[in-house]
Write a protein that holds these residues in place. Structure first.
Motif, mmCIF file in Angstrom:
data_model
loop_
_atom_site.group_PDB
_atom_site.id
_atom_site.type_symbol
_atom_site.label_atom_id
_atom_site.label_comp_id
_atom_site.label_asym_id
_atom_site.label_seq_id
_atom_site.Cartn_x
_atom_site.Cartn_y
_atom_site.Cartn_z
ATOM 1 N N GLY A 1 0.595 -1.282 0.187
ATOM 2 C CA GLY A 1 -0.015 -0.396 0.300
ATOM 3 C C GLY A 1 0.457 1.216 -0.035
ATOM 4 N N ASP A 2 1.992 0.734 0.706
ATOM 5 C CA ASP A 2 2.661 2.079 0.635
ATOM 6 C C ASP A 2 3.773 2.615 -0.759
ATOM 7 O OD1 ASP A 2 4.517 4.601 1.677
ATOM 8 O OD2 ASP A 2 5.627 3.437 2.287
ATOM 9 N N THR A 3 4.101 1.371 -1.804
ATOM 10 C CA THR A 3 4.690 2.064 -2.465
ATOM 11 C C THR A 3 3.481 2.177 -3.824
ATOM 12 O OG1 THR A 3 6.493 1.202 -4.208
ATOM 13 C CG2 THR A 3 4.950 -0.674 -3.676
ATOM 14 N N VAL B 1 9.709 5.541 -5.629
ATOM 15 C CA VAL B 1 9.325 5.925 -4.253
ATOM 16 C C VAL B 1 9.547 3.991 -3.440
ATOM 17 C CG1 VAL B 1 7.470 7.282 -5.261
ATOM 18 C CG2 VAL B 1 6.631 5.108 -5.782
ATOM 19 N N ASP B 2 9.911 4.316 -2.485
ATOM 20 C CA ASP B 2 9.330 3.338 -1.985
ATOM 21 C C ASP B 2 10.326 1.876 -1.694
ATOM 22 O OD1 ASP B 2 8.735 2.116 0.948
ATOM 23 O OD2 ASP B 2 7.043 0.998 0.217
ATOM 24 N N SER B 3 11.459 1.997 -2.952
ATOM 25 C CA SER B 3 12.522 1.449 -3.041
ATOM 26 C C SER B 3 13.968 2.091 -2.476
ATOM 27 C CB SER B 3 11.928 0.579 -4.699
ATOM 28 O OG SER B 3 11.083 0.979 -5.085
ATOM 29 N N ASP C 1 11.924 7.400 -0.355
ATOM 30 C CA ASP C 1 12.146 6.462 0.254
ATOM 31 C C ASP C 1 12.314 6.718 2.015
ATOM 32 O OD1 ASP C 1 11.736 3.212 0.415
ATOM 33 O OD2 ASP C 1 14.269 3.815 0.831
ATOM 34 N N HIS C 2 11.586 5.758 2.711
ATOM 35 C CA HIS C 2 12.023 5.735 4.152
ATOM 36 C C HIS C 2 12.716 4.201 4.866
ATOM 37 C CE1 HIS C 2 8.426 3.581 5.251
ATOM 38 N NE2 HIS C 2 8.834 2.885 4.115
ATOM 39 N N HIS C 3 12.754 3.943 3.900
ATOM 40 C CA HIS C 3 14.312 2.284 4.185
ATOM 41 C C HIS C 3 15.530 3.411 4.904
ATOM 42 C CE1 HIS C 3 11.151 0.573 2.300
ATOM 43 N NE2 HIS C 3 11.358 -0.029 2.865
ATOM 44 N N ILE C 4 16.153 2.304 6.351
ATOM 45 C CA ILE C 4 17.291 3.116 6.565
ATOM 46 C C ILE C 4 18.614 2.658 5.870
ATOM 47 C CG2 ILE C 4 16.565 3.862 8.950
ATOM 48 C CD1 ILE C 4 17.821 0.935 9.537
ATOM 49 N N SER D 1 6.343 6.502 6.869
ATOM 50 C CA SER D 1 6.407 5.559 5.409
ATOM 51 C C SER D 1 6.463 6.428 3.532
ATOM 52 C CB SER D 1 4.646 5.202 4.930
ATOM 53 O OG SER D 1 4.492 7.059 5.186
ATOM 54 N N THR D 2 6.811 5.917 2.849
ATOM 55 C CA THR D 2 6.908 7.244 1.571
ATOM 56 C C THR D 2 5.492 7.626 1.463
ATOM 57 O OG1 THR D 2 8.667 4.855 0.810
ATOM 58 C CG2 THR D 2 8.087 7.135 -0.640
ATOM 59 N N SER D 3 4.734 7.579 1.857
ATOM 60 C CA SER D 3 3.715 7.808 1.509
ATOM 61 C C SER D 3 3.035 9.418 2.607
ATOM 62 C CB SER D 3 2.403 7.091 1.858
ATOM 63 O OG SER D 3 1.928 6.450 1.137
ATOM 64 N N ASN E 1 -1.131 0.610 5.676
ATOM 65 C CA ASN E 1 -0.385 0.122 5.551
ATOM 66 C C ASN E 1 1.137 -0.043 6.398
ATOM 67 O OD1 ASN E 1 0.108 -2.121 2.801
ATOM 68 N ND2 ASN E 1 2.256 -1.261 3.298
ATOM 69 N N ASP E 2 2.045 1.000 5.981
ATOM 70 C CA ASP E 2 3.318 0.791 6.734
ATOM 71 C C ASP E 2 3.197 1.569 8.345
ATOM 72 O OD1 ASP E 2 4.337 0.268 4.757
ATOM 73 O OD2 ASP E 2 6.122 1.486 4.815
ATOM 74 N N THR E 3 2.041 1.506 8.621
ATOM 75 C CA THR E 3 1.577 1.558 10.048
ATOM 76 C C THR E 3 1.281 0.737 11.001
ATOM 77 O OG1 THR E 3 0.063 3.229 10.690
ATOM 78 C CG2 THR E 3 2.122 4.159 9.676
HETATM 79 MN MN MN Z 1 7.286 2.237 2.860
#
Ligand code: MN
Ligand code: 5GP
Ligand code: MN
Length: 313
Positions: A24-26, A84-86, A108-111, A127-129, A157-159
Motif C-alpha cells: 500500500g505504501d509503494t 518510490v519506497d524502493s 524512500d524511508h528505509h534506513i 512511510s514514503t507516503s 499500510n506502513d504503520t
Molecule cells: Mn514503505
C-alpha cells in the motif's frame, strides 16, 4: 526541492517506479505522485510502472487502473525516473531495464537505502507516503480526494493502522489533513483489512497452527512451501500479514515468515517487537528494510535460513 522542481520542469517523459510485490505504501505514494504530476503538468507523459500486479485489497484505489505493467510501455525513452519506497534499484525488479542510466530521484524511508539517486529524499519516517504528502505540498500541487486516499492507504499500510513505533505526531497531522479533505478512514481501513479472501484465511490458519517457537531466541517462525500454497488454492498475496500475526504471540521478540516462490527461491519477512534489529538479520541474506520490519529473497533452503537466523539472533 528546488532541484526536483527544475528537473521535473525540464523532463517531458517521466517514469515513476515502485518495488516488486507492491504494498500500500509503494502504490499509494506512486499513485499520488502520478495523479499530482498529471494534474500539474498535463503536457508531459508520466507513467507509473510496476513489475507485479497491485494486490486486490489495494486495487480499489481510484486511479489504480492507470498503473502500467512493463508490457504496456510502448516507448521507454524516459528522461527522468522517480523511485518510490524502493530501498535499492534492484527492488523495482525488471522495471529497472526501462530506466538505464537516466537521472534518478530516490524518494524512500528505509534506513538501508544507500541513496542511489542523483537526488535523494530519504527520511526515517513512517512511510514514503508521508514523505510524498510534503513533496506534493512543496510542488504546489493541490491534494485531491483520490491522491489523499492513496496517501492515507500508504500510512495505514506502513504503520499497521497507526500502531507501529514509526507513528509520530506528524503522521497523525497528515492523516488529519487528509480526513479534512474528505478521506473516509473507516472505508479505507475496511477495504484494506476486512476484505480477505477465503484462501487467505485458510493460509493464515495453517500458519497459526503450524508455527514453530524457538524459546532461546524468542523467535516464532513459519515456512510455507510453494506446494502448500498451491494446495490451498492460494496466491502469494494471500500470505500478507502472516509475519505480523507471528509477532503477536506474547513470547515473540522476533518473527520470521518464509514463503517459497515458484522459482524455488525463498522470500523472507522479519518483524521485531522491541529492540532486535531485523534490518541487520535481513542484510545477511542481501535484503534490508527497517529495524522492526525487514525482508529478503534468497536461494538458500528454508533449513539454512532458519539456522542462520537463529545463530545471528
Ligand atoms: Mn514503505
Ligand atoms: P515485507 O516483509 O513486508 O515484505 O517487508 C518489510 C520491509 O522490508 C519493507 O519495508 C520492505 O520494503 C523491506 N524489504 C522486503 N523485502 C526486501 C528485500 O528483498 N530487500 C530489501 N532491501 N528490503 C526489503
Ligand atoms: Mn513498501
Amino acid at each position: 526541492m528546488k532541484e526536483i522542481k527544475e528537473k521535473i520542469d525540464q523532463s517531458n517523459n517521466i517514469i515513476i517506479v515502485g518495488h516488486v510485490n507492491p504494498d500500500g505504501d509503494t502504490v499509494g505514494a506512486g499513485l499520488a505522485l502520478l495523479l499530482g504530476l498529471e494534474k500539474k503538468y498535463p503536457e508531459k507523459r508520466i507513467d507509473f510502472v510496476l513489475q507485479d500486479d497491485v494486490p486486490k485489497n489495494i486495487a480499489f484505489l481510484k486511479g489504480c487502473d492507470r498503473i502500467k505493467k512493463i508490457e504496456d510501455v510502448i516507448n521507454p525513452n524516459y528522461d527522468l525516473a522517480i523511485f518510490v519506497d524502493s530501498a535499492t534499484i534492484e527492488r523495482v525488479g525488471k522495471v529497472a531495464k526501462l530506466i538505464g542510466d537516466i537521472f534518478k530521484i530516490n524518494i524512500d524511508h528505509h534506513i538501508s537505502n544507500p541513496k542511489y539517486g542523483d537526488i535523494n529524499i530519504v527520511k526515517d519516517i513512517s512511510s514514503t507516503s508521508e514523505i510524498m504528502y510534503s513533496i506534493l505540498k512543496d510542488l504546489d500541487i493541490e491534494i485531491t480526494l483520490e491522491m489523499g486516499e492513496a496517501i492515507y492507504l500508504g500510512l495505514v499500510n506502513d504503520t499497521g493502522n497507526f500502531a507501529h513505533s514509526n507513528v509520530t505526531d506528524k503522521t497523525f497531522l497528515v492523516a488529519s489533513e487528509l480526513m479534512r479533505i474528505g478521506v473516509n478512514n473507516n472505508k479505507i481501513v475496511n477495504d484494506f483489512f476486512k476484505t480477505k479472501s477465503y484462501e487467505r484465511m485458510k493460509v493464515l490458519g495453517k500458519a497459526l497452527s503450524e508455527m514453530v517457537f524457538v524459546e532461546e531466541k524468542k523467535l516464532m517462525y513459519f515456512y510455507l512451501s510453494f506446494e502448500a500454497l498451491k494446495n490451498l488454492n492460494a496466491i502469494k498475496d494471500d500470505t500478507e500479514g502472516i509475519v505480523e500475526e507471528l509477532i503477536n504471540y506474547s513470547g515473540s521478540e522476533v518473527s520470521l515468515f518464509l514463503r517459497e516462490e515458484e522459482s524455488g527461491k525463498i522470500k523472507g519477512s522479519l518483524r521485531s517487537k522491541h529492540n532486535i534489529d531485523v534490518n541487520k538479520i535481513a542484510g545477511i541474506f542481501g535484503g534490508g528494510g527497517h529495524i522492526k520490519a525487514a525482508g529478503f529473497t534468497t536461494e538458500l533452503s528454508s533449513e539454512e535460513i532458519i539456522k542462520k537466523v537463529v545463530e545471528n539472533l
